[in-house]
Write a protein that holds these residues in place. Sequence first.
Motif, PDB file in Angstrom:
ATOM      1  N   GLN A   1       0.807  -1.220   0.000  1.00 54.90           N
ATOM      2  CA  GLN A   1       0.000   0.000   0.000  1.00 54.90           C
ATOM      3  C   GLN A   1       0.840   1.270   0.000  1.00 54.90           C
ATOM      4  O   GLN A   1       0.549   2.209  -0.744  1.00 54.90           O
ATOM      5  CB  GLN A   1      -0.938  -0.006   1.203  1.00 54.90           C
ATOM      6  N   HIS A   2       1.881   1.327   0.799  1.00 59.19           N
ATOM      7  CA  HIS A   2       2.718   2.526   0.869  1.00 59.19           C
ATOM      8  C   HIS A   2       3.415   2.788  -0.469  1.00 59.19           C
ATOM      9  O   HIS A   2       3.480   3.931  -0.932  1.00 59.19           O
ATOM     10  CB  HIS A   2       3.747   2.390   2.001  1.00 59.19           C
ATOM     11  N   THR A   3       3.901   1.728  -1.094  1.00 65.31           N
ATOM     12  CA  THR A   3       4.587   1.884  -2.376  1.00 65.31           C
ATOM     13  C   THR A   3       3.610   2.299  -3.466  1.00 65.31           C
ATOM     14  O   THR A   3       3.937   3.136  -4.317  1.00 65.31           O
ATOM     15  CB  THR A   3       5.318   0.590  -2.769  1.00 65.31           C
ATOM     16  N   VAL A   4       2.407   1.731  -3.443  1.00 65.10           N
ATOM     17  CA  VAL A   4       1.378   2.144  -4.397  1.00 65.10           C
ATOM     18  C   VAL A   4       1.108   3.637  -4.240  1.00 65.10           C
ATOM     19  O   VAL A   4       1.045   4.374  -5.227  1.00 65.10           O
ATOM     20  CB  VAL A   4       0.079   1.326  -4.205  1.00 65.10           C
ATOM     21  N   LYS A   5       0.974   4.086  -3.008  1.00 65.57           N
ATOM     22  CA  LYS A   5       0.725   5.506  -2.752  1.00 65.57           C
ATOM     23  C   LYS A   5       1.841   6.362  -3.338  1.00 65.57           C
ATOM     24  O   LYS A   5       1.583   7.378  -3.981  1.00 65.57           O
ATOM     25  CB  LYS A   5       0.599   5.756  -1.253  1.00 65.57           C
ATOM     26  N   GLN A   6       3.089   5.942  -3.136  1.00 61.98           N
ATOM     27  CA  GLN A   6       4.218   6.704  -3.668  1.00 61.98           C
ATOM     28  C   GLN A   6       4.195   6.747  -5.194  1.00 61.98           C
ATOM     29  O   GLN A   6       4.455   7.788  -5.797  1.00 61.98           O
ATOM     30  CB  GLN A   6       5.535   6.114  -3.182  1.00 61.98           C
ATOM     31  N   LEU A   7       3.903   5.614  -5.812  1.00 64.82           N
ATOM     32  CA  LEU A   7       3.846   5.572  -7.272  1.00 64.82           C
ATOM     33  C   LEU A   7       2.730   6.473  -7.804  1.00 64.82           C
ATOM     34  O   LEU A   7       2.907   7.165  -8.807  1.00 64.82           O
ATOM     35  CB  LEU A   7       3.650   4.137  -7.756  1.00 64.82           C
ATOM     36  N   LEU A   8       1.592   6.463  -7.131  1.00 59.95           N
ATOM     37  CA  LEU A   8       0.486   7.313  -7.556  1.00 59.95           C
ATOM     38  C   LEU A   8       0.831   8.794  -7.387  1.00 59.95           C
ATOM     39  O   LEU A   8       0.436   9.618  -8.211  1.00 59.95           O
ATOM     40  CB  LEU A   8      -0.785   6.957  -6.788  1.00 59.95           C
ATOM     41  N   GLU A   9       1.563   9.113  -6.341  1.00 66.25           N
ATOM     42  CA  GLU A   9       1.993  10.501  -6.137  1.00 66.25           C
ATOM     43  C   GLU A   9       2.955  10.950  -7.229  1.00 66.25           C
ATOM     44  O   GLU A   9       3.060  12.135  -7.526  1.00 66.25           O
ATOM     45  CB  GLU A   9       2.635  10.653  -4.761  1.00 66.25           C
ATOM     46  N   LYS A  10       3.665  10.011  -7.824  1.00 60.78           N
ATOM     47  CA  LYS A  10       4.603  10.322  -8.905  1.00 60.78           C
ATOM     48  C   LYS A  10       3.943  10.149 -10.277  1.00 60.78           C
ATOM     49  O   LYS A  10       4.615  10.033 -11.285  1.00 60.78           O
ATOM     50  CB  LYS A  10       5.838   9.446  -8.788  1.00 60.78           C
TER      51      LYS A  10
ATOM     52  N   ALA B   1      -5.294  -5.865  -7.629  1.00 60.90           N
ATOM     53  CA  ALA B   1      -5.519  -5.552  -6.214  1.00 60.90           C
ATOM     54  C   ALA B   1      -6.832  -6.136  -5.717  1.00 60.90           C
ATOM     55  O   ALA B   1      -6.892  -6.701  -4.618  1.00 60.90           O
ATOM     56  CB  ALA B   1      -5.499  -4.042  -5.996  1.00 60.90           C
ATOM     57  N   SER B   2      -7.875  -6.021  -6.513  1.00 56.58           N
ATOM     58  CA  SER B   2      -9.170  -6.536  -6.074  1.00 56.58           C
ATOM     59  C   SER B   2      -9.165  -8.061  -6.014  1.00 56.58           C
ATOM     60  O   SER B   2      -9.756  -8.640  -5.107  1.00 56.58           O
ATOM     61  CB  SER B   2     -10.299  -6.030  -6.966  1.00 56.58           C
ATOM     62  N   HIS B   3      -8.479  -8.711  -6.945  1.00 57.99           N
ATOM     63  CA  HIS B   3      -8.394 -10.174  -6.932  1.00 57.99           C
ATOM     64  C   HIS B   3      -7.728 -10.676  -5.661  1.00 57.99           C
ATOM     65  O   HIS B   3      -8.105 -11.710  -5.113  1.00 57.99           O
ATOM     66  CB  HIS B   3      -7.631 -10.680  -8.158  1.00 57.99           C
ATOM     67  N   GLU B   4      -6.748  -9.934  -5.184  1.00 64.50           N
ATOM     68  CA  GLU B   4      -6.019 -10.332  -3.979  1.00 64.50           C
ATOM     69  C   GLU B   4      -6.645  -9.785  -2.693  1.00 64.50           C
ATOM     70  O   GLU B   4      -6.146 -10.040  -1.608  1.00 64.50           O
ATOM     71  CB  GLU B   4      -4.558  -9.886  -4.083  1.00 64.50           C
ATOM     72  N   GLY B   5      -7.716  -9.016  -2.816  1.00 65.23           N
ATOM     73  CA  GLY B   5      -8.418  -8.513  -1.639  1.00 65.23           C
ATOM     74  C   GLY B   5      -7.785  -7.305  -0.971  1.00 65.23           C
ATOM     75  O   GLY B   5      -8.029  -7.054   0.208  1.00 65.23           O
ATOM     76  N   HIS B   6      -7.015  -6.531  -1.712  1.00 70.04           N
ATOM     77  CA  HIS B   6      -6.350  -5.350  -1.164  1.00 70.04           C
ATOM     78  C   HIS B   6      -7.271  -4.127  -1.299  1.00 70.04           C
ATOM     79  O   HIS B   6      -7.122  -3.304  -2.200  1.00 70.04           O
ATOM     80  CB  HIS B   6      -5.012  -5.118  -1.857  1.00 70.04           C
ATOM     81  N   LYS B   7      -8.240  -4.032  -0.400  1.00 74.95           N
ATOM     82  CA  LYS B   7      -9.282  -3.015  -0.483  1.00 74.95           C
ATOM     83  C   LYS B   7      -8.736  -1.592  -0.429  1.00 74.95           C
ATOM     84  O   LYS B   7      -9.228  -0.705  -1.127  1.00 74.95           O
ATOM     85  CB  LYS B   7     -10.298  -3.222   0.627  1.00 74.95           C
ATOM     86  N   GLU B   8      -7.736  -1.350   0.389  1.00 73.18           N
ATOM     87  CA  GLU B   8      -7.187  -0.002   0.506  1.00 73.18           C
ATOM     88  C   GLU B   8      -6.543   0.445  -0.800  1.00 73.18           C
ATOM     89  O   GLU B   8      -6.652   1.607  -1.201  1.00 73.18           O
ATOM     90  CB  GLU B   8      -6.167   0.074   1.648  1.00 73.18           C
ATOM     91  N   ILE B   9      -5.877  -0.487  -1.461  1.00 73.10           N
ATOM     92  CA  ILE B   9      -5.239  -0.163  -2.738  1.00 73.10           C
ATOM     93  C   ILE B   9      -6.302   0.074  -3.808  1.00 73.10           C
ATOM     94  O   ILE B   9      -6.187   1.002  -4.615  1.00 73.10           O
ATOM     95  CB  ILE B   9      -4.245  -1.264  -3.154  1.00 73.10           C
ATOM     96  N   VAL B  10      -7.338  -0.733  -3.807  1.00 76.90           N
ATOM     97  CA  VAL B  10      -8.449  -0.519  -4.739  1.00 76.90           C
ATOM     98  C   VAL B  10      -8.992   0.891  -4.561  1.00 76.90           C
ATOM     99  O   VAL B  10      -9.205   1.613  -5.537  1.00 76.90           O
ATOM    100  CB  VAL B  10      -9.559  -1.570  -4.535  1.00 76.90           C
ATOM    101  N   GLN B  11      -9.189   1.304  -3.328  1.00 75.46           N
ATOM    102  CA  GLN B  11      -9.701   2.649  -3.045  1.00 75.46           C
ATOM    103  C   GLN B  11      -8.746   3.720  -3.556  1.00 75.46           C
ATOM    104  O   GLN B  11      -9.169   4.712  -4.151  1.00 75.46           O
ATOM    105  CB  GLN B  11      -9.952   2.829  -1.546  1.00 75.46           C
ATOM    106  N   GLN B  12      -7.447   3.527  -3.336  1.00 74.63           N
ATOM    107  CA  GLN B  12      -6.455   4.496  -3.816  1.00 74.63           C
ATOM    108  C   GLN B  12      -6.526   4.631  -5.337  1.00 74.63           C
ATOM    109  O   GLN B  12      -6.462   5.734  -5.876  1.00 74.63           O
ATOM    110  CB  GLN B  12      -5.036   4.064  -3.429  1.00 74.63           C
ATOM    111  N   LEU B  13      -6.629   3.503  -6.026  1.00 73.39           N
ATOM    112  CA  LEU B  13      -6.677   3.526  -7.487  1.00 73.39           C
ATOM    113  C   LEU B  13      -7.953   4.198  -7.984  1.00 73.39           C
ATOM    114  O   LEU B  13      -7.925   4.971  -8.951  1.00 73.39           O
ATOM    115  CB  LEU B  13      -6.563   2.098  -8.032  1.00 73.39           C
ATOM    116  N   LEU B  14      -9.065   3.925  -7.333  1.00 76.97           N
ATOM    117  CA  LEU B  14     -10.321   4.558  -7.704  1.00 76.97           C
ATOM    118  C   LEU B  14     -10.256   6.062  -7.510  1.00 76.97           C
ATOM    119  O   LEU B  14     -10.727   6.834  -8.356  1.00 76.97           O
ATOM    120  CB  LEU B  14     -11.479   3.964  -6.915  1.00 76.97           C
ATOM    121  N   GLU B  15      -9.671   6.486  -6.400  1.00 76.97           N
ATOM    122  CA  GLU B  15      -9.532   7.922  -6.135  1.00 76.97           C
ATOM    123  C   GLU B  15      -8.626   8.601  -7.161  1.00 76.97           C
ATOM    124  O   GLU B  15      -8.784   9.783  -7.456  1.00 76.97           O
ATOM    125  CB  GLU B  15      -9.000   8.139  -4.724  1.00 76.97           C
TER     126      GLU B  15
END
Length: 63
Positions: free
Chosen positions: A14-23, A41-55
Amino acid sequence: MATPLYYTSLAGFQHTVKQLLEKDADVNSQSEVYDNALYAASHEGHKEIVQQLLEKGINVNAL
């Protein structure tokens, strides 16, 4: 070819995804297995990452 955003979304980093999205990583880039980072992310159940991508505006209809 899968991108770092795809692999970090798949793995649940999640933290790395956030950094990549910020860049301004391309949220709509396509891959071969789960099509894109959102599906990975959704296949693996990573709800927070799904939310980040949607945002960030990922295209939920892209296949």
